[in-house]
Design a protein around this motif. Sequence first.
Motif, PDB file in Angstrom:
ATOM      1  N   GLY A   1     -23.703  48.263 -74.232  1.00 52.11           N
ATOM      2  CA  GLY A   1     -23.103  46.920 -74.359  1.00 52.11           C
ATOM      3  C   GLY A   1     -24.166  45.850 -74.446  1.00 52.11           C
ATOM      4  O   GLY A   1     -25.360  46.135 -74.407  1.00 52.11           O
ATOM      5  N   GLN A   2     -23.698  44.604 -74.558  1.00 51.80           N
ATOM      6  CA  GLN A   2     -24.646  43.496 -74.775  1.00 51.80           C
ATOM      7  C   GLN A   2     -25.048  42.803 -73.472  1.00 51.80           C
ATOM      8  O   GLN A   2     -26.059  42.114 -73.421  1.00 51.80           O
ATOM      9  N   LYS A   3     -24.221  42.939 -72.453  1.00 53.64           N
ATOM     10  CA  LYS A   3     -24.477  42.214 -71.203  1.00 53.64           C
ATOM     11  C   LYS A   3     -24.592  43.191 -70.044  1.00 53.64           C
ATOM     12  O   LYS A   3     -23.824  44.158 -69.972  1.00 53.64           O
TER      13      LYS A   3
ATOM     14  N   GLU B   1     -33.006  34.377 -69.732  1.00 55.82           N
ATOM     15  CA  GLU B   1     -31.830  35.150 -70.181  1.00 55.82           C
ATOM     16  C   GLU B   1     -31.071  35.749 -68.987  1.00 55.82           C
ATOM     17  O   GLU B   1     -30.103  36.470 -69.158  1.00 55.82           O
TER      18      GLU B   1
ATOM     19  N   LYS C   1     -27.824  37.263 -70.714  1.00 58.01           N
ATOM     20  CA  LYS C   1     -27.879  38.668 -71.112  1.00 58.01           C
ATOM     21  C   LYS C   1     -27.756  39.549 -69.853  1.00 58.01           C
ATOM     22  O   LYS C   1     -27.202  40.630 -69.875  1.00 58.01           O
TER      23      LYS C   1
ATOM     24  N   PHE D   1     -28.044  48.958 -71.982  1.00 62.61           N
ATOM     25  CA  PHE D   1     -28.113  48.099 -73.173  1.00 62.61           C
ATOM     26  C   PHE D   1     -27.759  48.853 -74.461  1.00 62.61           C
ATOM     27  O   PHE D   1     -27.541  48.228 -75.491  1.00 62.61           O
ATOM     28  N   GLU D   2     -27.710  50.174 -74.381  1.00 59.24           N
ATOM     29  CA  GLU D   2     -27.198  50.928 -75.545  1.00 59.24           C
ATOM     30  C   GLU D   2     -25.664  50.927 -75.541  1.00 59.24           C
ATOM     31  O   GLU D   2     -25.027  51.163 -76.550  1.00 59.24           O
TER      32      GLU D   2
ATOM     33  N   ASP E   1     -18.452  39.734 -75.125  1.00 66.82           N
ATOM     34  CA  ASP E   1     -19.476  40.790 -75.047  1.00 66.82           C
ATOM     35  C   ASP E   1     -18.999  41.955 -74.174  1.00 66.82           C
ATOM     36  O   ASP E   1     -18.257  41.733 -73.213  1.00 66.82           O
ATOM     37  N   THR E   2     -19.494  43.139 -74.486  1.00 62.46           N
ATOM     38  CA  THR E   2     -19.209  44.277 -73.595  1.00 62.46           C
ATOM     39  C   THR E   2     -20.166  44.180 -72.407  1.00 62.46           C
ATOM     40  O   THR E   2     -21.385  44.108 -72.581  1.00 62.46           O
TER      41      THR E   2
END
Length: 367
Positions: free
Chosen positions: A175-177, A200, A222, A172-173, A133-134
């Motif tokens: 990357g995912q983490k 999460e 997350k 969150f725009e 994940d990014t």
Amino acid sequence: MLDLFKESKGDHLLPVREEELSDQAVIAELHQLKKELGDRVCVLGHHYQSNEIIQFADIRGDSLALAKHAAEAEAEYIVFCGVHFMAETADMLTGPEQSVILPDLNAGCSMADMAQSEGILKCWQQTAEASSDTVVPITYINCSAELKAFVGDHGGAICTSSNARKVIEWAFEQGQKLLFFPDQHLGRNTCFEMGVGLDEMVVYDPNQYQGGLTTEELKKAKVILWYGYCSVHQGFTAEQIDNVKQEKPNTTVIVHPECSFEVVQAADLAGSTSYILEQIEAAASGSSFAVGTEINLVNRLAEQFPDKDIFSLSPYQCLCTTMYRVRPRWLLASFRSMVQNKPINVIKVPDSTTESSLKALERMLAI
Ligand code: 13P
Ligand code: SF4
């Protein structure tokens, strides 16, 4: 402690005490020198400063407002009546011909000290190894210049308590983490409000082996919250809210988002120091507020709005002792040094750190 903090100690003059000035004489001389310095000086005062100091502030505000004012100030000297990380931020946002002065170099922030370079790098590597994940690093402005620089160099941004939600939405725009430094409470409270479940989020504790987390936990999470907190705001409890609600059911409980999740959930309102001030200011005469933040601000609000019942949520003294290190005698030593054109306690962040930090600060200001 930061290197530049130690380096600056050589300039650290003793407070004005050799002549045994009375408290009144100190205040009188401060007024006189402030007048003498005129436009050459701009004094910024955080809401948590005591009234003795706030009376000399040209601008008072929360962290975001003061950072913006520092960026716009034209004065030769910016005297920051706040804590070390605020003065560092101001130095990064001001020109090379301006000097930012912190009246007492020992006015630090225990939360900022909880995130040190070695642990940050370990956490970053471990998180990167755990998944593809990014990861976007976000730091609360209450941190060292080194952490701001790290975040700037790794595509992240800075946030304050008044814009945390917007900045996290932006993250969150990208990357995912999300890796959130250093205040776990501001991170958890804001993410939860945005719909991220508690299951999460994980806490990375740099004092434990591998942050106290398994690779699987890091992979699944997350949001990774750094194990940092404000010792002042940790003093507020959900039990205190229950007590207030029982004793004075019409009281609005308003707290700072540096308070724990349980406290923020149980409170009626939560927001930055400026938000707290605005809510109380806008409330009808006769209304009652139990306030969960630093005591100097709570006391000032009570004085400012005598038609409202304003008191601290906690029966104990919730004083930020490091903010309180900025005392009139230290301010006088700073003013005297400026009048003599030999400023003391100048905060200077190294150029390379500034360059990297500015990327993160500018992202924040653009969001
Ligand atoms: P704000 O003034 O931005 O709400 O921050 C509070 C604080 O703890 C500053 O150290
Ligand atoms: Fe740091 Fe807490 Fe003091 Fe703010 S109130 S400066 S976060 S110790």
